[in-house]
Design an enzyme around this catalytic site. Structure first.
Site, PDB file in Angstrom:
ATOM      1  CE  LYS A  48      -0.929  -2.438   8.939  1.00 49.65           C
ATOM      2  NZ  LYS A  48      -0.423  -3.748   8.183  1.00 49.65           N
ATOM      3  CD  GLU A  95      -4.589   5.009   8.235  1.00 50.30           C
ATOM      4  OE1 GLU A  95      -5.242   4.358   8.842  1.00 50.30           O
ATOM      5  OE2 GLU A  95      -3.293   5.259   8.550  1.00 50.30           O
ATOM      6  CG  HIS A 124       5.468   4.635   4.148  1.00 50.90           C
ATOM      7  ND1 HIS A 124       4.949   5.974   4.557  1.00 50.90           N
ATOM      8  CD2 HIS A 124       5.201   4.578   2.752  1.00 50.90           C
ATOM      9  CE1 HIS A 124       4.271   6.526   3.402  1.00 50.90           C
ATOM     10  NE2 HIS A 124       4.541   5.736   2.606  1.00 50.90           N
ATOM     11  NE  ARG A 138       6.092  -7.952  13.797  1.00 52.32           N
ATOM     12  CZ  ARG A 138       6.487  -6.857  13.535  1.00 52.32           C
ATOM     13  NH1 ARG A 138       7.546  -6.653  14.576  1.00 52.32           N
ATOM     14  NH2 ARG A 138       6.445  -5.922  12.923  1.00 52.32           N
TER      15      ARG A 138
END
Length: 686
Positions: free
Chosen positions: A119, A194, A229, A288
């Site tokens: 990421k 972040e 999440h 995917r």
């Protein structure tokens, strides 16, 4: 020219394996399944033309062993591998090994997978391509002004290795926990931080790209209703984008830029985090098929798995994707207890019937707008229809929709008798409803969940239905803080549990009285009532009743209409209701229009061998002890984490029930434990 695919192995399990098999069969392809020891009786194994056993139970022993899956494909004569989602689906090394073995990889190019695998690196690539991103922070850079922040795993997804941090002093511990979880799940403990948008919208764009340069943005999805999440409810189109239509072109442009930047081919998803004003930022790209792909299929009429096969065979996509029609909502039916910190549930699924008892339904083509449909159109809308009917353009009558009723689709990985094990994800099935508009889809989906029969394992079914009917959800106010703001449903009505317990007792009496002319519990001379106790959750309900010549005698305003072991009909306050009763070993499930209740019969006398010491901490589910944070003799405070247990891809904290001293510690890191095992004993201070 490459040789056409004839046999495909799906390197996955459960629902997604069945989903890929369904399309493969429709295309005339042969299918091969792989399965762990625990999955030997799984429906996906029975549905395949051939199956190969992967010895072991845990993902690390089985579905994450790429060399075993490739060997299985070669042994079974497969010429292609479809990875599904999760497991090795985004593992560039596995994709490369599949290709090197001479097999067709049903997925994107290896370089594309690799570039999105981190990421941290992905965000740098996207920023260079002109895609909006949130600034990355290293843990050392985080200051009080940055709070709250989200700690995220650089590899993998699905909510693993993610922590929200609101206090600087908590950051080191949460980074350690997130890193440990990421290392366990993905083999890479790298994490980053972040800025956290507490009320953000999770919006994603479905991408489909061919080998000839065509890139489709096939509609957006909103997946903002989440727990830990992880997505719980997904829908297409996004309520936020519908409210701010200018967002759609910008989202699609950003998604196409992301795909083009890495030479993407195949099905993928570009995920964004958006605020209420319509600003959005790149989160990640999933290289995917997504779990939630059915809502896109239902609103476009596409079969995304079929397109994956076609693109892998070199087919060209048309210049533009089909338009979106209507609205689709998907819920993930999890074996978990939302009221107990989302604790996973395991055991035998005695009965599973959702959506009229169907599972794994094939995608159906949405009704097209009349301009496209021509004769026999079923939707009234659009200027062409209005003109034919002599109506003013844009009139309310011209917008009236008279399409066919909402339709239901169930993509399931289980069936009656399936074992829900602790080794894999807790999702049992996805239930999807398409309708001409959003409210109709939500109402029908909630009703289908109400009517479902699910016995043996607790689920989040009630929470899903409550959410779908919540005014905020129906209004489209569906940000990622939904459950934190609105809670997780209303408490169960104790009257429903009491009536269900009465029905269970009467069904039991009918069963014991079959073949006996005098009903069980009947006395020639009135005496003490029959008593039977059942536990629903943490509450015990004692049922007291007498069956006399004049009928049922209970304290409440209840009359018995009829009863058999499987069905009890009661009249309550002048309203007749039927209760379906299903008795299993140590469990009675009662379904009625009032709701579904799982009851545990309470024995009159407790077995001394079942008693445990005061302060004992018991394993709430089978799992693996990942960390132990205390030693015997340590003083602990109430709520202090003592050890961590991993089950069903989730980590669960076992905390001290009270202030005291650790008197016993019976487990160590890496140890497998069964449900109910004593993990530790905390002795309260005198």
């Amino acid at each position: 020219m490459s040789t056409p695919i004839s046999t495909v192995l799906v390197g996955n399990r459960g629902e997604i394996a069945r989903r890929v098999f369904r399309t493969a069969r429709a295309l005339g392809l042969s299918t091969v399944a792989v399965h762990s020891t625990a999955d030997a009786g799984s429906p996906h194994v029975a549905e395949a033309d051939a199956a190969v056993h992967l010895p072991g139970n845990t993902p690390g022993e089985t579905y994450l062993r790429g060399e075993l899956i490739i060997e299985a494909a070669l042994r079974a004569g497969a010429d292609a591998v479809h990875p599904g989602y999760g497991f090795l689906s985004e593992n560039a090394g596995f994709a490369q090994a599949v290709i090197e073995a001479g097999l067709t990889w049903i997925g994107p190019p290896v370089d594309a997978i690799s570039s999105m695998g981190s990421k941290i690196e992905a965000k740098k690539l996207m920023a260079a391509a002109g895609v909006p991103v949130l600034a990355e922070l290293t843990p050392a850079q985080v200051s009080a002004a940055d709070l709250p922040v989200l700690v995220k795993a650089s590899a993998g997804g699905g909510g693993r290795g993610m922590r929200v941090v609101s206090r600087l002093e908590d950051l080191p511990g949460e980074i350690e926990a997130a890193s440990a979880e990421a290392l366990s799940a993905f083999g890479d403990g790298t994490v980053f931080c972040e800025r956290y948008l507490a009320a953000g919208r999770h919006i994603e764009v479905q991408i489909m790209a061919d080998q000839h340069g065509t890139i489709w943005a096939v509609g957006e999805r909103e997946c903002s209703i989440q727990r830990r999440h992880q997505k719980v409810i997904e829908e297409a189109p996004s309520p936020l984008v519908e409210r701010i239509p200018s967002m759609r072109a910008l989202l699609f442009d950003a998604a196409r830029k992301a795909a083009a930047a890495i030479g993407y081919v195949g099905a993928g998803t570009v995920e964004f985090l958006a605020d209420e004003a319509g600003a959005f930022y790149f989160l990640e790209m999933n290289t995917r098929l997504q779990v939630e792909h059915p809502v896109t299929e239902e609103t476009t009429g596409l079969d995304l798995v079929e397109l994956q096969f076609a693109v892998a065979d070199g087919a060209r996509l048309p210049a533009e994707p089909p338009a979106t029609v209507g609205h689709a909502i998907e819920v993930r039916l999890y074996a978990e207890d939302p009221t107990n910190d989302w604790q996973p549930q395991t055991g035998t699924l005695h009965r599973f019937a959702v959506g009229g008892g169907n599972s794994g339904l094939a995608p159906t083509t949405p009704r097209r707008r009349p301009e496209a449909a021509g004769a026999g159109d079923v939707e009234r809308g659009g200027e062409a229809w209005e003109a034919r009917q002599g109506l003013p353009a844009g009139s309310a009558a011209g917008r009236l929709v008279v399409q066919a009723a909402p339709r239901v689709r169930v993509d399931s990985g289980v069936e009656d008798g399936s074992e829900v094990s602790p080794f894999y994800d807790a999702m049992l099935a996805k239930v999807i409803v398409w309708a001409p508009e959003r409210t109709a889809a939500a109402r029908r989906l909630a009703a289908e969940l109400d009517r479902a029969t699910i016995h043996g394992v607790g689920t989040n079914r009630d929470l899903l239905g409550w959410t779908l009917r919540h005014p905020a959800f129906l209004a489209g106010d569906t940000d990622t803080g939904f459950f934190e703001r609105h809670g997780i449903g209303v408490p169960a009505d104790p009257q429903v549990a009491r009536l269900s317990a009465l029905a269970a007792a009467l069904g039991d009496a009918a069963g014991r009285g079959q073949g006996v002319r005098v009903p069980s519990g009947w006395r020639n001379v009135a005496s003490q009532p029959q008593r039977k106790s059942y536990r629903a959750g943490e509450t015990t309900h004692e049922v007291a009743y007498r069956l006399t010549r004049d009928g049922l005698v209970v304290e409440d305003d209840v009359q018995l209409v009829s009863h058999s072991p499987e069905r009890v009909v009661l009249e309550v306050g002048g309203v007749r209701r039927a209760f379906e009763v299903a008795a299993y070993d140590g469990l009675v499930c009662v379904d009625s229009s009032l709701g579904s209740v799982a009851l545990t019969p309470v024995e009159r006398f407790t077995d001394p061998s079942q008693q445990v010491s005061a302060g004992s901490l018991l394993a709430p589910m089978p799992g693996v002890v990942t960390r132990v944070g205390v030693q015997v003799g340590d003083e602990v405070k109430q709520g202090q984490p003592l050890l961590w247990l991993e089950a069903m891809k989730m980590e669960h904290t076992i905390s001290a029930p009270a202030d005291g001293v650790v008197g016993e510690l019976t487990v160590e890191a890496g140890q497998q434990v069964e449900v109910g095992a004593v993990l530790a004993v905390v002795e309260e201070e005198a």
